[in-house]
Design a protein around this motif. Structure first.
Motif, PDB file in Angstrom:
ATOM      1  N   THR A 178      40.398  31.653  33.826  1.00 40.71           N
ATOM      2  CA  THR A 178      41.017  32.478  34.226  1.00 40.71           C
ATOM      3  C   THR A 178      40.537  34.441  34.168  1.00 40.71           C
ATOM      4  O   THR A 178      40.981  35.455  34.806  1.00 40.71           O
ATOM      5  CB  THR A 178      41.901  32.309  32.855  1.00 40.71           C
ATOM      6  OG1 THR A 178      41.954  32.365  31.673  1.00 40.71           O
ATOM      7  CG2 THR A 178      42.563  31.522  32.960  1.00 40.71           C
ATOM      8  N   VAL A 179      39.840  34.563  33.108  1.00 41.99           N
ATOM      9  CA  VAL A 179      39.274  36.111  32.973  1.00 41.99           C
ATOM     10  C   VAL A 179      38.732  36.251  34.363  1.00 41.99           C
ATOM     11  O   VAL A 179      39.022  37.213  35.531  1.00 41.99           O
ATOM     12  CB  VAL A 179      38.021  35.763  32.169  1.00 41.99           C
ATOM     13  CG1 VAL A 179      36.652  37.115  32.533  1.00 41.99           C
ATOM     14  CG2 VAL A 179      38.393  35.904  30.154  1.00 41.99           C
ATOM     15  N   ARG A 180      37.541  35.218  34.948  1.00 38.21           N
ATOM     16  CA  ARG A 180      37.355  35.739  36.334  1.00 38.21           C
ATOM     17  C   ARG A 180      38.191  35.696  37.150  1.00 38.21           C
ATOM     18  O   ARG A 180      38.502  37.168  38.436  1.00 38.21           O
ATOM     19  CB  ARG A 180      36.543  34.694  37.716  1.00 38.21           C
ATOM     20  CG  ARG A 180      35.993  34.495  37.700  1.00 38.21           C
ATOM     21  CD  ARG A 180      35.581  32.824  38.592  1.00 38.21           C
ATOM     22  NE  ARG A 180      36.427  32.677  39.171  1.00 38.21           N
ATOM     23  CZ  ARG A 180      37.372  30.868  39.587  1.00 38.21           C
ATOM     24  NH1 ARG A 180      36.069  30.444  39.785  1.00 38.21           N
ATOM     25  NH2 ARG A 180      38.183  30.438  39.439  1.00 38.21           N
ATOM     26  N   ASP A 185      41.417  39.273  40.850  1.00 39.40           N
ATOM     27  CA  ASP A 185      42.175  40.126  41.388  1.00 39.40           C
ATOM     28  C   ASP A 185      43.052  40.867  40.928  1.00 39.40           C
ATOM     29  O   ASP A 185      44.093  42.291  41.889  1.00 39.40           O
ATOM     30  CB  ASP A 185      43.914  38.744  41.562  1.00 39.40           C
ATOM     31  CG  ASP A 185      43.107  37.429  41.706  1.00 39.40           C
ATOM     32  OD1 ASP A 185      42.160  37.206  43.146  1.00 39.40           O
ATOM     33  OD2 ASP A 185      43.401  37.196  40.791  1.00 39.40           O
ATOM     34  N   ALA A 186      42.255  42.049  40.025  1.00 39.09           N
ATOM     35  CA  ALA A 186      42.766  43.505  39.512  1.00 39.09           C
ATOM     36  C   ALA A 186      41.822  44.107  39.409  1.00 39.09           C
ATOM     37  O   ALA A 186      42.130  44.483  38.429  1.00 39.09           O
ATOM     38  CB  ALA A 186      43.584  43.411  38.350  1.00 39.09           C
ATOM     39  N   PRO A 187      40.952  44.188  40.635  1.00 35.99           N
ATOM     40  CA  PRO A 187      39.142  44.925  40.636  1.00 35.99           C
ATOM     41  C   PRO A 187      40.186  46.418  39.875  1.00 35.99           C
ATOM     42  O   PRO A 187      38.709  47.113  39.489  1.00 35.99           O
ATOM     43  CB  PRO A 187      38.366  45.394  41.826  1.00 35.99           C
ATOM     44  CG  PRO A 187      40.248  44.242  42.550  1.00 35.99           C
ATOM     45  CD  PRO A 187      41.018  43.918  41.691  1.00 35.99           C
ATOM     46  N   GLN A 204      32.551  44.093  41.251  1.00 33.25           N
ATOM     47  CA  GLN A 204      32.282  42.536  41.741  1.00 33.25           C
ATOM     48  C   GLN A 204      31.277  41.611  41.090  1.00 33.25           C
ATOM     49  O   GLN A 204      30.937  40.343  41.131  1.00 33.25           O
ATOM     50  CB  GLN A 204      32.128  42.910  43.452  1.00 33.25           C
ATOM     51  CG  GLN A 204      31.563  41.725  44.328  1.00 33.25           C
ATOM     52  CD  GLN A 204      30.818  41.551  44.250  1.00 33.25           C
ATOM     53  OE1 GLN A 204      29.400  42.343  43.893  1.00 33.25           O
ATOM     54  NE2 GLN A 204      30.466  40.272  43.935  1.00 33.25           N
ATOM     55  N   PRO A 205      30.289  42.730  41.352  1.00 29.01           N
ATOM     56  CA  PRO A 205      28.750  41.776  40.338  1.00 29.01           C
ATOM     57  C   PRO A 205      28.909  41.385  39.093  1.00 29.01           C
ATOM     58  O   PRO A 205      28.430  39.898  38.821  1.00 29.01           O
ATOM     59  CB  PRO A 205      27.937  43.592  39.623  1.00 29.01           C
ATOM     60  CG  PRO A 205      28.039  44.141  40.926  1.00 29.01           C
ATOM     61  CD  PRO A 205      29.792  44.338  40.820  1.00 29.01           C
ATOM     62  N   LEU A 206      29.805  41.858  37.918  1.00 33.71           N
ATOM     63  CA  LEU A 206      30.429  40.746  36.863  1.00 33.71           C
ATOM     64  C   LEU A 206      31.226  39.673  37.232  1.00 33.71           C
ATOM     65  O   LEU A 206      30.910  38.385  37.050  1.00 33.71           O
ATOM     66  CB  LEU A 206      31.094  41.272  35.840  1.00 33.71           C
ATOM     67  CG  LEU A 206      30.998  42.238  35.170  1.00 33.71           C
ATOM     68  CD1 LEU A 206      31.303  43.568  34.442  1.00 33.71           C
ATOM     69  CD2 LEU A 206      29.228  41.523  33.966  1.00 33.71           C
ATOM     70  N   VAL A 207      32.237  39.366  38.145  1.00 33.92           N
ATOM     71  CA  VAL A 207      32.625  38.348  39.007  1.00 33.92           C
ATOM     72  C   VAL A 207      32.243  37.457  39.781  1.00 33.92           C
ATOM     73  O   VAL A 207      31.860  36.474  39.496  1.00 33.92           O
ATOM     74  CB  VAL A 207      33.287  38.843  40.052  1.00 33.92           C
ATOM     75  CG1 VAL A 207      34.930  37.739  41.302  1.00 33.92           C
ATOM     76  CG2 VAL A 207      35.013  39.840  39.314  1.00 33.92           C
ATOM     77  N   ARG A 256      38.465  49.231  31.011  1.00 33.60           N
ATOM     78  CA  ARG A 256      39.476  48.984  31.256  1.00 33.60           C
ATOM     79  C   ARG A 256      40.043  50.407  31.783  1.00 33.60           C
ATOM     80  O   ARG A 256      40.258  51.885  31.126  1.00 33.60           O
ATOM     81  CB  ARG A 256      40.652  49.090  30.688  1.00 33.60           C
ATOM     82  CG  ARG A 256      42.305  49.097  31.573  1.00 33.60           C
ATOM     83  CD  ARG A 256      43.349  48.110  30.421  1.00 33.60           C
ATOM     84  NE  ARG A 256      43.164  47.085  29.825  1.00 33.60           N
ATOM     85  CZ  ARG A 256      43.373  45.980  30.673  1.00 33.60           C
ATOM     86  NH1 ARG A 256      44.021  46.029  31.544  1.00 33.60           N
ATOM     87  NH2 ARG A 256      43.011  44.891  30.036  1.00 33.60           N
ATOM     88  N   ARG A 257      40.362  50.988  33.399  1.00 38.23           N
ATOM     89  CA  ARG A 257      40.610  52.308  33.914  1.00 38.23           C
ATOM     90  C   ARG A 257      41.449  52.982  32.853  1.00 38.23           C
ATOM     91  O   ARG A 257      42.376  52.830  33.164  1.00 38.23           O
ATOM     92  CB  ARG A 257      40.411  52.367  35.236  1.00 38.23           C
ATOM     93  CG  ARG A 257      39.565  51.470  36.610  1.00 38.23           C
ATOM     94  CD  ARG A 257      39.430  51.887  38.074  1.00 38.23           C
ATOM     95  NE  ARG A 257      38.349  51.346  38.945  1.00 38.23           N
ATOM     96  CZ  ARG A 257      37.564  51.273  39.154  1.00 38.23           C
ATOM     97  NH1 ARG A 257      37.579  53.122  38.661  1.00 38.23           N
ATOM     98  NH2 ARG A 257      36.400  51.537  39.690  1.00 38.23           N
TER      99      ARG A 257
END
Length: 261
Positions: A178-180, A185-187, A204-207, A256-257
């Motif tokens: 769910t974290v992934r 889905d909300a980058p 994206q690298p972390l995903v 978080r932005r």
């Protein structure tokens, strides 16, 4: 126990199903180390001390203690330390792991071992314990790659779930998957510390790392067409990938932005 091969491949050495006489002896030693409560107490409480014979009768005020060799303060721990030195001198594939309880592990490259140990030590206690268990399962005398992979995933979840999905984590409904999914889905809500070609900190690298660790756990559910135990190579890769993720997420590289909810 010395390997009979001139240049044995680490993976090949650990694939043997049967136990040789030497391996049976090491298994007995490993069990004895883990069950020795006196040894565990010495490692936990006695620590190390200067070698008495190396300390001058009269110690000058400016004496450099860093030049004096040290030893375990406990006699039993010193005996096990001599065993560790014998294994090293014999070119053994095994070494003493001094974490509690002390045990025998497959020998790791010192630099890799130091990095892994440092991550375990500096991680939040729950994640560090999971990662330590994963390391024990994959590098112990009798490796269990499936258990190692499971604990590697849990180690990352201990850090990632409360960071990314705080409410779901508090309700025990967050998983690595769910974290992934949330980050994928909300980058725009998150920023990774390393910038891409556009000057943006894409997650994206972390995903990608989270996705590979999650989807690679083919042993997670039984009964599926592709379900099976993890291989040794998969277990090792999972442990080291998890260590990287635990370090990155724990070090504040994902934020978080501003203005995002």
């Amino acid at each position: 126990y010395r390997s009979t091969a001139s240049n044995p491949d680490p993976q090949t050495k650990r694939k043997a199903i049967g136990l040789s006489t030497g391996e049976q002896l090491l298994a007995a030693v490993d069990q004895a180390l883990q069950l020795d409560d006196h040894l565990r107490w010495e490692v936990q409480n006695s620590g190390i001390e200067p070698v008495p014979s190396e300390v001058p009768p009269v110690v000058p005020a400016d004496f450099d203690w860093s030049k004096i060799p040290t030893q375990w303060a406990g006699e039993r721990a010193r005996t096990v330390d001599r065993l560790d030195k014998l294994l090293t001198e014999a070119g053994s594939a095994y070494e003493v792991n001094w974490s509690l309880p002390p045990r025998l592990d497959h020998r790791l490259d010192p630099t890799v071992d130091e990095l892994l140990t440092r991550t375990i030590t500096n991680s939040p206690s729950t994640a560090g314990k999971r990662l330590s268990d994963a390391k024990r399962h994959i590098y112990g005398l009798r490796p269990d790659p499936t258990a190692a992979y499971r604990e590697a995933v849990r180690a990352v979840e201990e850090v990632a779930c409360p960071l990314v999905l705080e409410k779901a984590a508090a309700a025990s409904s967050a998983t690595l998957g769910t974290v992934r999914n949330h980050l994928r889905d909300a980058p725009d809500k998150w920023q990774f510390v390393l910038l891409d070609n556009d000057g943006e900190g894409s997650v994206q690298p972390l995903v990608a790392m989270l996705d590979r660790l999650w989807t690679g756990q083919v042993s997670r559910h039984g009964g599926g067409r592709n379900s099976r135990d993890q291989t040794l190579a998969e277990g090792e890769a999972a442990v080291h990938l998890a260590a990287t993720l635990v370090y990155l997420l724990g070090a504040g590289t994902l934020k978080r932005r501003k203005g995002s909810i």
